[in-house]
Design a protein around this motif. Structure first.
Motif, PDB file in Angstrom:
ATOM      1  N   TYR A  82       0.815  -1.206   0.000  1.00  0.00           N
ATOM      2  CA  TYR A  82       0.000   0.000   0.000  1.00  0.00           C
ATOM      3  C   TYR A  82       0.854   1.263   0.000  1.00  0.00           C
ATOM      4  CZ  TYR A  82      -3.676  -3.319   1.075  1.00  0.00           C
ATOM      5  OH  TYR A  82      -4.540  -4.377   1.032  1.00  0.00           O
ATOM      6  N   MET A  83       0.413   2.245  -0.801  1.00  0.00           N
ATOM      7  CA  MET A  83       1.116   3.510  -0.913  1.00  0.00           C
ATOM      8  C   MET A  83       0.888   4.364   0.336  1.00  0.00           C
ATOM      9  SD  MET A  83       2.986   5.724  -2.352  1.00  0.00           S
ATOM     10  CE  MET A  83       3.315   4.742  -3.807  1.00  0.00           C
ATOM     11  N   LEU A  84       1.978   4.868   0.903  1.00  0.00           N
ATOM     12  CA  LEU A  84       1.907   5.686   2.102  1.00  0.00           C
ATOM     13  C   LEU A  84       2.067   7.176   1.825  1.00  0.00           C
ATOM     14  CD1 LEU A  84       4.178   3.526   4.441  1.00  0.00           C
ATOM     15  CD2 LEU A  84       1.705   3.378   4.144  1.00  0.00           C
ATOM     16  N   ASN A  85       2.463   7.524   0.618  1.00  0.00           N
ATOM     17  CA  ASN A  85       2.809   8.906   0.289  1.00  0.00           C
ATOM     18  C   ASN A  85       1.755   9.486  -0.649  1.00  0.00           C
ATOM     19  OD1 ASN A  85       3.942  11.312  -0.540  1.00  0.00           O
ATOM     20  ND2 ASN A  85       6.010  10.482  -0.768  1.00  0.00           N
ATOM     21  N   SER A  86       0.929  10.368  -0.142  1.00  0.00           N
ATOM     22  CA  SER A  86      -0.157  10.913  -0.960  1.00  0.00           C
ATOM     23  C   SER A  86       0.359  11.739  -2.133  1.00  0.00           C
ATOM     24  CB  SER A  86      -1.086  11.767  -0.102  1.00  0.00           C
ATOM     25  OG  SER A  86      -0.394  12.888   0.422  1.00  0.00           O
ATOM     26  N   SER A  87       1.561  12.309  -2.010  1.00  0.00           N
ATOM     27  CA  SER A  87       2.095  13.111  -3.120  1.00  0.00           C
ATOM     28  C   SER A  87       2.382  12.240  -4.337  1.00  0.00           C
ATOM     29  CB  SER A  87       3.355  13.856  -2.684  1.00  0.00           C
ATOM     30  OG  SER A  87       4.401  12.953  -2.375  1.00  0.00           O
ATOM     31  N   VAL A  88       2.743  10.967  -4.131  1.00  0.00           N
ATOM     32  CA  VAL A  88       2.948  10.046  -5.248  1.00  0.00           C
ATOM     33  C   VAL A  88       1.615   9.808  -5.954  1.00  0.00           C
ATOM     34  CG1 VAL A  88       3.632   7.709  -5.923  1.00  0.00           C
ATOM     35  CG2 VAL A  88       4.957   8.940  -4.194  1.00  0.00           C
ATOM     36  N   ASN A  89       0.555   9.612  -5.182  1.00  0.00           N
ATOM     37  CA  ASN A  89      -0.765   9.428  -5.781  1.00  0.00           C
ATOM     38  C   ASN A  89      -1.183  10.661  -6.581  1.00  0.00           C
ATOM     39  OD1 ASN A  89      -1.230   6.823  -4.735  1.00  0.00           O
ATOM     40  ND2 ASN A  89      -1.934   7.660  -2.784  1.00  0.00           N
ATOM     41  N   GLU A  90      -0.887  11.835  -6.052  1.00  0.00           N
ATOM     42  CA  GLU A  90      -1.234  13.067  -6.756  1.00  0.00           C
ATOM     43  C   GLU A  90      -0.478  13.181  -8.073  1.00  0.00           C
ATOM     44  OE1 GLU A  90      -0.366  15.951  -3.797  1.00  0.00           O
ATOM     45  OE2 GLU A  90      -2.138  15.470  -2.575  1.00  0.00           O
ATOM     46  N   GLU A  91       0.778  12.747  -8.071  1.00  0.00           N
ATOM     47  CA  GLU A  91       1.558  12.791  -9.305  1.00  0.00           C
ATOM     48  C   GLU A  91       1.033  11.780 -10.330  1.00  0.00           C
ATOM     49  OE1 GLU A  91       3.960  14.797 -10.516  1.00  0.00           O
ATOM     50  OE2 GLU A  91       3.360  16.009  -8.795  1.00  0.00           O
ATOM     51  N   LEU A  92       0.612  10.602  -9.853  1.00  0.00           N
ATOM     52  CA  LEU A  92      -0.006   9.622 -10.748  1.00  0.00           C
ATOM     53  C   LEU A  92      -1.201  10.238 -11.468  1.00  0.00           C
ATOM     54  CD1 LEU A  92      -0.066   6.269  -8.723  1.00  0.00           C
ATOM     55  CD2 LEU A  92       0.640   6.481 -11.101  1.00  0.00           C
ATOM     56  N   VAL A  93      -2.048  10.908 -10.704  1.00  0.00           N
ATOM     57  CA  VAL A  93      -3.248  11.525 -11.267  1.00  0.00           C
ATOM     58  C   VAL A  93      -2.878  12.654 -12.221  1.00  0.00           C
ATOM     59  CG1 VAL A  93      -5.338  12.815 -10.682  1.00  0.00           C
ATOM     60  CG2 VAL A  93      -4.656  10.857  -9.297  1.00  0.00           C
ATOM     61  N   ASN A  94      -1.852  13.429 -11.890  1.00  0.00           N
ATOM     62  CA  ASN A  94      -1.405  14.517 -12.762  1.00  0.00           C
ATOM     63  C   ASN A  94      -0.851  13.987 -14.077  1.00  0.00           C
ATOM     64  OD1 ASN A  94      -2.104  16.488 -10.895  1.00  0.00           O
ATOM     65  ND2 ASN A  94      -0.068  16.572  -9.977  1.00  0.00           N
ATOM     66  N   VAL A  95      -0.078  12.908 -14.016  1.00  0.00           N
ATOM     67  CA  VAL A  95       0.492  12.322 -15.232  1.00  0.00           C
ATOM     68  C   VAL A  95      -0.615  11.898 -16.193  1.00  0.00           C
ATOM     69  CG1 VAL A  95       1.733  10.307 -16.130  1.00  0.00           C
ATOM     70  CG2 VAL A  95       2.683  11.608 -14.216  1.00  0.00           C
ATOM     71  N   ALA A  96      -1.696  11.351 -15.635  1.00  0.00           N
ATOM     72  CA  ALA A  96      -2.819  10.903 -16.462  1.00  0.00           C
ATOM     73  C   ALA A  96      -3.708  12.051 -16.920  1.00  0.00           C
ATOM     74  CB  ALA A  96      -3.653   9.880 -15.694  1.00  0.00           C
ATOM     75  N   GLY A  97      -3.500  13.232 -16.369  1.00  0.00           N
ATOM     76  CA  GLY A  97      -4.330  14.373 -16.732  1.00  0.00           C
ATOM     77  C   GLY A  97      -5.786  14.192 -16.356  1.00  0.00           C
ATOM     78  N   VAL A  98      -6.029  13.580 -15.202  1.00  0.00           N
ATOM     79  CA  VAL A  98      -7.401  13.312 -14.774  1.00  0.00           C
ATOM     80  C   VAL A  98      -8.088  14.609 -14.362  1.00  0.00           C
ATOM     81  CG1 VAL A  98      -8.850  12.124 -13.074  1.00  0.00           C
ATOM     82  CG2 VAL A  98      -6.851  10.969 -14.050  1.00  0.00           C
ATOM     83  N   GLY A  99      -9.293  14.806 -14.854  1.00  0.00           N
ATOM     84  CA  GLY A  99     -10.036  16.010 -14.526  1.00  0.00           C
ATOM     85  C   GLY A  99     -11.518  15.740 -14.368  1.00  0.00           C
ATOM     86  N   GLU A 100     -12.279  16.796 -14.175  1.00  0.00           N
ATOM     87  CA  GLU A 100     -13.710  16.705 -13.950  1.00  0.00           C
ATOM     88  C   GLU A 100     -14.405  15.951 -15.086  1.00  0.00           C
ATOM     89  OE1 GLU A 100     -16.927  17.212 -11.534  1.00  0.00           O
ATOM     90  OE2 GLU A 100     -14.977  18.128 -11.114  1.00  0.00           O
ATOM     91  N   GLY A 101     -15.203  14.950 -14.714  1.00  0.00           N
ATOM     92  CA  GLY A 101     -15.975  14.209 -15.697  1.00  0.00           C
ATOM     93  C   GLY A 101     -15.289  12.992 -16.275  1.00  0.00           C
ATOM     94  N   ASP A 102     -14.004  12.777 -15.976  1.00  0.00           N
ATOM     95  CA  ASP A 102     -13.305  11.595 -16.485  1.00  0.00           C
ATOM     96  C   ASP A 102     -13.805  10.324 -15.802  1.00  0.00           C
ATOM     97  OD1 ASP A 102     -11.698  12.825 -18.349  1.00  0.00           O
ATOM     98  OD2 ASP A 102     -10.008  13.094 -16.997  1.00  0.00           O
ATOM     99  N   VAL A 103     -13.752   9.240 -16.533  1.00  0.00           N
ATOM    100  CA  VAL A 103     -14.008   7.917 -15.977  1.00  0.00           C
ATOM    101  C   VAL A 103     -12.666   7.208 -15.869  1.00  0.00           C
ATOM    102  CG1 VAL A 103     -15.168   5.696 -16.300  1.00  0.00           C
ATOM    103  CG2 VAL A 103     -16.295   7.813 -17.006  1.00  0.00           C
ATOM    104  N   VAL A 104     -12.347   6.702 -14.682  1.00  0.00           N
ATOM    105  CA  VAL A 104     -11.038   6.108 -14.442  1.00  0.00           C
ATOM    106  C   VAL A 104     -11.192   4.696 -13.880  1.00  0.00           C
ATOM    107  CG1 VAL A 104      -8.866   6.279 -13.156  1.00  0.00           C
ATOM    108  CG2 VAL A 104      -9.966   8.347 -14.030  1.00  0.00           C
ATOM    109  N   LEU A 105     -10.473   3.768 -14.467  1.00  0.00           N
ATOM    110  CA  LEU A 105     -10.384   2.410 -13.942  1.00  0.00           C
ATOM    111  C   LEU A 105      -9.195   2.344 -12.994  1.00  0.00           C
ATOM    112  CD1 LEU A 105     -10.992  -0.689 -13.932  1.00  0.00           C
ATOM    113  CD2 LEU A 105      -9.443  -0.853 -15.900  1.00  0.00           C
ATOM    114  N   GLU A 106      -9.436   1.867 -11.765  1.00  0.00           N
ATOM    115  CA  GLU A 106      -8.359   1.634 -10.806  1.00  0.00           C
ATOM    116  C   GLU A 106      -8.347   0.153 -10.455  1.00  0.00           C
ATOM    117  OE1 GLU A 106      -6.662   2.927  -6.392  1.00  0.00           O
ATOM    118  OE2 GLU A 106      -8.653   3.592  -7.013  1.00  0.00           O
ATOM    119  N   ILE A 107      -7.198  -0.479 -10.582  1.00  0.00           N
ATOM    120  CA  ILE A 107      -7.056  -1.906 -10.305  1.00  0.00           C
ATOM    121  C   ILE A 107      -6.364  -2.067  -8.962  1.00  0.00           C
ATOM    122  CG2 ILE A 107      -6.100  -4.086 -11.147  1.00  0.00           C
ATOM    123  CD1 ILE A 107      -5.993  -2.637 -13.953  1.00  0.00           C
ATOM    124  N   GLY A 108      -7.029  -2.746  -8.028  1.00  0.00           N
ATOM    125  CA  GLY A 108      -6.460  -2.950  -6.705  1.00  0.00           C
ATOM    126  C   GLY A 108      -6.411  -1.685  -5.881  1.00  0.00           C
TER     127      GLY A 108
END
Length: 345
Positions: A82-108
């Motif tokens: 499990y990821m302990l660092n929220s900034s890593v999660n934020e960077e993951l989301v930024n890399v994908a360019g996730v924004g309002e209205g997107d549909v995202v599949l998360e595995i695990g």
């Protein structure tokens, strides 16, 4: 399989086919304003912290969430880190360019730390979780939102294309015809998941994954004539354009700490109209696999079960390769041309 608690009103995701063994939990469409979610704190928090919300998911929040399910540590058999660092999660989301209205599949999704960032970015998340306890935990954590659906099943065996294509068609086609994938994958299934996701360029535009660092490096940048050049590289280049190694994630950011570092890689999927033109994708990848089974062998030897060596030599010459060429010397375009010359479908 332990069934998850169903919602009280009809879900807006297409129902699971009768033949499927999965359990789907979908939250109903709602019109109330979206609340920004915050990481949760369980009632077992120290007295001085009760009533306070944490700004990040960290080691202590992760341990408490596991203990709330009667668990003291992640399951090694499922490759859970499990990821302990929220900034890593934020960077993951930024890399994908996730924004309002997107549909995202998360595995695990695990304890939901990445799920939280995705929902706060405005996405609707379809989370696939094999562990029934973690599926229930994520459902309960985000029970107040209409932006999460939990599919309790092994991703490598579920009908994700059916679920996502139906959902996009019925609910989100006006905003975007494609979904995205953003996941912190268990290392032990990463290659299998990649093989399942990349051919879905008809429903996914971007696939952003946190993988073992060595795997991410090999997939993003593998040169010809090296020992690291393998069939998976041909597969990746067939279905995606210029995979990018984005950044390294130290092993200390995970609980429990794995023996290797991780990294984030982004695949920009090709639309189906841009796939290389081969008469049969199945026969193409079968040929590539056969070529690399005898990696040090010349192609005129390793592929002679397809056609006589003389025809292979003639085909190699016609695409500008020597008759003694080996598989690690051919690009994707070379393999496509060779296939179309020697394989009769």
């Amino acid at each position: 399989m332990r069934a998850l608690r169903p919602c009280s009103s009809p879900p807006y995701l297409a129902p699971v086919p009768q033949s499927s063994t999965s359990t789907l939990v979908a939250f109903p469409r709602q019109t109330r304003p979206r609340r920004r979610l915050q990481p949760f704190v369980l009632a077992s928090a120290p007295a001085g912290q009760r009533g306070r919300r944490r700004s990040d998911d960290d080691y202590h929040a992760t341990v408490r969430s596991l203990n709330s399910r009667g668990r003291h540590k992640p399951r090694k058999s499922l490759g859970q880190h499990y990821m302990l660092n929220s900034s890593v999660n934020e960077e993951l989301v930024n890399v994908a360019g996730v924004g309002e209205g997107d549909v995202v599949l998360e595995i695990g999704p695990g304890t939901g730390s990445l799920t939280n960032v995705l929902i706060n970015a405005g996405a609707t998340v379809v989370a696939v979780e094999k562990d029934p306890q973690m599926a229930m935990l994520v459902q309960e954590r985000f029970g107040s939102t209409d932006r999460l659906m939990v599919l309790q099943e092994d991703f490598t065996k579920c009908h994700i294309h059916l679920h996502l294509s139906s959902f996009l068609e019925k609910n989100h086609m006006e905003r975007t015809p494609f979904a995205k994938v953003v996941s912190n994958l268990p290392f032990n299934i990463s290659t299998e998941v990649i093989k399942q996701l990349l051919p879905m360029g008809d429903i996914f535009s971007d696939v952003v994954l946190l993988l073992q660092d060595e795997t991410a490096s090999r997939l993003a940048d593998c040169s010809l004539r090296t020992s690291e050049y393998r069939p998976i590289n041909i597969f990746v280049n067939f279905y995606s354009a210029d995979p990018e190694y984005k950044f390294k994630v130290e092993r200390t950011n995970f609980f429990p700490q794995p023996n290797v570092d991780a990294a984030v890689i982004r695949f920009k999927l090709k639309p189906t109209t841009e796939y290389p033109k081969v008469s049969s994708r199945r026969s193409f990848f079968s040929m590539v696999s056969s070529a690399f089974n005898g990696k040090r062998k010349m192609l005129r030897k390793s592929l002679q079960h397809i056609c006589p060596s003389g025809e292979i030599e003639a085909a190699l010459s016609s695409i500008g390769q020597p008759v003694t060429a080996r598989p690690e010397e051919l690009t994707l375009d070379d393999f496509v041309s060779l296939h179309n010359l020697i394989v009769k479908v």
